[in-house]
Each structure stands twice: as structure tokens, then as C-alpha cells.
Design a protein around this motif. Structure first.
Motif, PDB file in Angstrom:
ATOM      1  N   UNK A   3       9.285  -8.556 -35.005  1.00  0.00           N
ATOM      2  CA  UNK A   3       9.097 -10.143 -35.056  1.00  0.00           C
ATOM      3  C   UNK A   3       7.789 -10.161 -34.198  1.00  0.00           C
ATOM      4  N   UNK A   4       7.253 -11.719 -34.024  1.00  0.00           N
ATOM      5  CA  UNK A   4       6.213 -11.850 -33.068  1.00  0.00           C
ATOM      6  C   UNK A   4       6.598 -13.258 -32.383  1.00  0.00           C
ATOM      7  N   UNK A   5       5.837 -13.291 -31.200  1.00  0.00           N
ATOM      8  CA  UNK A   5       6.383 -14.628 -30.423  1.00  0.00           C
ATOM      9  C   UNK A   5       5.448 -15.780 -30.841  1.00  0.00           C
ATOM     10  N   UNK A   6       6.228 -16.917 -31.041  1.00  0.00           N
ATOM     11  CA  UNK A   6       5.432 -18.086 -31.169  1.00  0.00           C
ATOM     12  C   UNK A   6       5.695 -18.786 -29.802  1.00  0.00           C
ATOM     13  N   UNK A   7       4.752 -19.706 -29.294  1.00  0.00           N
ATOM     14  CA  UNK A   7       5.181 -20.455 -28.160  1.00  0.00           C
ATOM     15  C   UNK A   7       5.878 -21.715 -28.318  1.00  0.00           C
ATOM     16  N   UNK A   8       7.013 -22.085 -27.716  1.00  0.00           N
ATOM     17  CA  UNK A   8       7.680 -23.521 -27.723  1.00  0.00           C
ATOM     18  C   UNK A   8       7.141 -24.333 -26.695  1.00  0.00           C
ATOM     19  N   UNK A  19       9.673 -18.257 -29.472  1.00  0.00           N
ATOM     20  CA  UNK A  19      10.672 -18.114 -30.385  1.00  0.00           C
ATOM     21  C   UNK A  19      10.088 -16.959 -30.954  1.00  0.00           C
ATOM     22  N   UNK A  20      11.373 -16.010 -31.451  1.00  0.00           N
ATOM     23  CA  UNK A  20      10.922 -14.806 -32.236  1.00  0.00           C
ATOM     24  C   UNK A  20      10.974 -15.091 -33.759  1.00  0.00           C
ATOM     25  N   UNK A 128       5.936 -26.050 -32.589  1.00  0.00           N
ATOM     26  CA  UNK A 128       7.417 -25.692 -32.328  1.00  0.00           C
ATOM     27  C   UNK A 128       7.904 -26.426 -30.960  1.00  0.00           C
ATOM     28  N   UNK A 129       8.685 -27.346 -31.058  1.00  0.00           N
ATOM     29  CA  UNK A 129       9.204 -28.101 -29.724  1.00  0.00           C
ATOM     30  C   UNK A 129      10.710 -27.455 -29.395  1.00  0.00           C
ATOM     31  N   UNK A 198      11.804 -28.128 -34.491  1.00  0.00           N
ATOM     32  CA  UNK A 198      12.455 -27.723 -33.267  1.00  0.00           C
ATOM     33  C   UNK A 198      12.834 -26.384 -33.063  1.00  0.00           C
ATOM     34  N   UNK A 199      13.099 -25.756 -32.057  1.00  0.00           N
ATOM     35  CA  UNK A 199      13.329 -24.314 -32.027  1.00  0.00           C
ATOM     36  C   UNK A 199      14.400 -23.876 -33.019  1.00  0.00           C
TER      37      UNK A 199
END
Length: 211
Positions: A3-8, A19-20, A128-129, A198-199
């Protein structure tokens, strides 16, 4: 799966973790444009009403009597006043009510969503909120919130569950559409300039469309 991390961020555009996400869903390198086109075509075909209708010869009102004898009058032969050659007559090969929907495999639809999402991610058009807990259903307030998030132009607002306040606020602006994560389709992903998840919504969608 890696997975990769995306900012929230929260609705004030402040960092709220990450979020992964799966690269198999959001970071495909070879975008299948034909598959995306086919998904849009299928979506539009399902929306067609197919109610256009014209009358065949047997449906047009009028007598079935032969108007004059076949030969000897010097006039063109005619069998019925309901002929398509006459004003008020029938229509030849005209449209009739029909269903334009056709079979499109579920696996292909989900793959098309993955490719469309990857295209939006590559263009930097996905945000992504943390959630959609807005205080009011006013459209002006929602637009102010989106402006804080840096969302300009048209936007698709996706939540894990239907938010009545967000739906009411977005419903008064033709540039906004609020839907649930399970309602995301390729047509809407391409139609709107930006997509705001949304997350919980992006995780729920990922679980459904992952390969």
C-alpha cells in the motif's frame, strides 16, 4: 498487497493523518482508455429512456377501404388512406419504445473505475478529507468549505453514507454532486474536475473495486 500513504485533511484543510491505498486501484500506469470509454457508453445507454414511438400502418386511424380501383383511372394505385406516402399516414421503419441497455461484465465495470481513479490521481484531482460533518445544509457554507480545501470548479463529493446536509447543499449547485461511495461510476469521475472523498468512503470504494 503493498500500500501507499495518501494524506488526509479536515474540512479546515489541516493535516489529519493519512490513509492506506492500493496502487492496484489508484496508481495504474497503463490507463485503458477504451475500457473507460466503454464504461461511459454503457452508463449513458442505461440512462436512455427509449420512449420514442411512431405509428405503423395498422395503428393509424382511417378506413381500410381501397380509395379507387387499381386500374383505369390514370392515377397512381393506392391501397389505403393510411399509406406512409400520404399526409397523416403511417411512418416507415420509425422508432418504437426499446431498452438501450446491454450486458457489460461487472469485472469490466470495476476495472474501468480503477483506471478512471488512477487517471484522476495522476492528474492530482483527488482529495481525501477526514469526514463530511458539515454544520449546515447551506450551499454558500459548503462552497466556502471547498474553497478552503482548494477545490475550484466542479466537484464530486463522495461519502461512505449519504449526508443529508451535504446532499442538500450540493443539490443547489449544478457544479457539485454528493453521492455515496458505492454509487461512484466512471461517467461522474470524468465529468467533474475534482473528486473529494471522505476517508471512510475511499476505503469502502477500494474494497469493492480492488482486483
Amino acid at each position: 498487497m503493498a500500500t501507499f500513504q495518501h494524506p488526509v485533511v479536515n474540512l479546515e484543510n489541516q493535516a489529519a493523518g493519512s490513509v492506506e491505498l492500493l496502487p492496484e486501484v489508484f496508481k495504474l500506469e497503463d490507463i485503458n482508455k477504451h475500457l473507460i470509454w466503454e464504461a461511459v457508453r454503457h452508463f449513458q445507454a442505461k440512462r436512455r429512456q427509449g420512449t420514442a414511438s411512431t405509428k405503423d400502418k395498422w395503428e393509424v386511424s382511417g378506413s381500410g377501404r381501397k380509395l379507387w380501383k387499381q386500374k383505369g383511372t390514370g392515377r397512381a394505385r393506392i391501397g389505403s388512406i393510411r399509406s406512409a406516402l400520404w399526409k397523416g399516414g403511417s411512418t416507415v421503419h420509425g422508432p418504437h419504445p426499446r431498452n438501450y441497455d446491454y450486458a457489460f461484465p461487472k469485472r469490466a465495470r470495476r476495472a474501468a473505475v480503477r483506471h478512471a481513479l488512477s487517471a484522476k490521481f495522476a492528474a492530482g484531482e483527488v482529495l481525501v478529507v477526514e469526514n463530511w460533518d458539515v454544520e449546515t445544509h447551506k450551499t454558500k457554507a459548503l462552497i466556502a468549505t471547498l474553497t478552503k480545501l482548494g477545490v475550484n470548479g466542479s466537484a464530486l463529493l463522495v461519502g461512505a453514507e449519504a449526508s443529508e446536509k451535504v446532499a442538500l447543499a450540493a443539490g443547489n449547485n449544478h457544479k457539485l454532486l454528493a453521492i455515496e461511495s458505492l454509487g461512484v461510476n466512471v461517467y461522474d469521475l470524468l465529468k467533474y474536475d475534482q473528486v473529494v472523498f471522505s476517508k471512510d468512503a475511499i476505503l469502502a470504494l477500494q474494497e469493492v473495486v480492488k482486483p
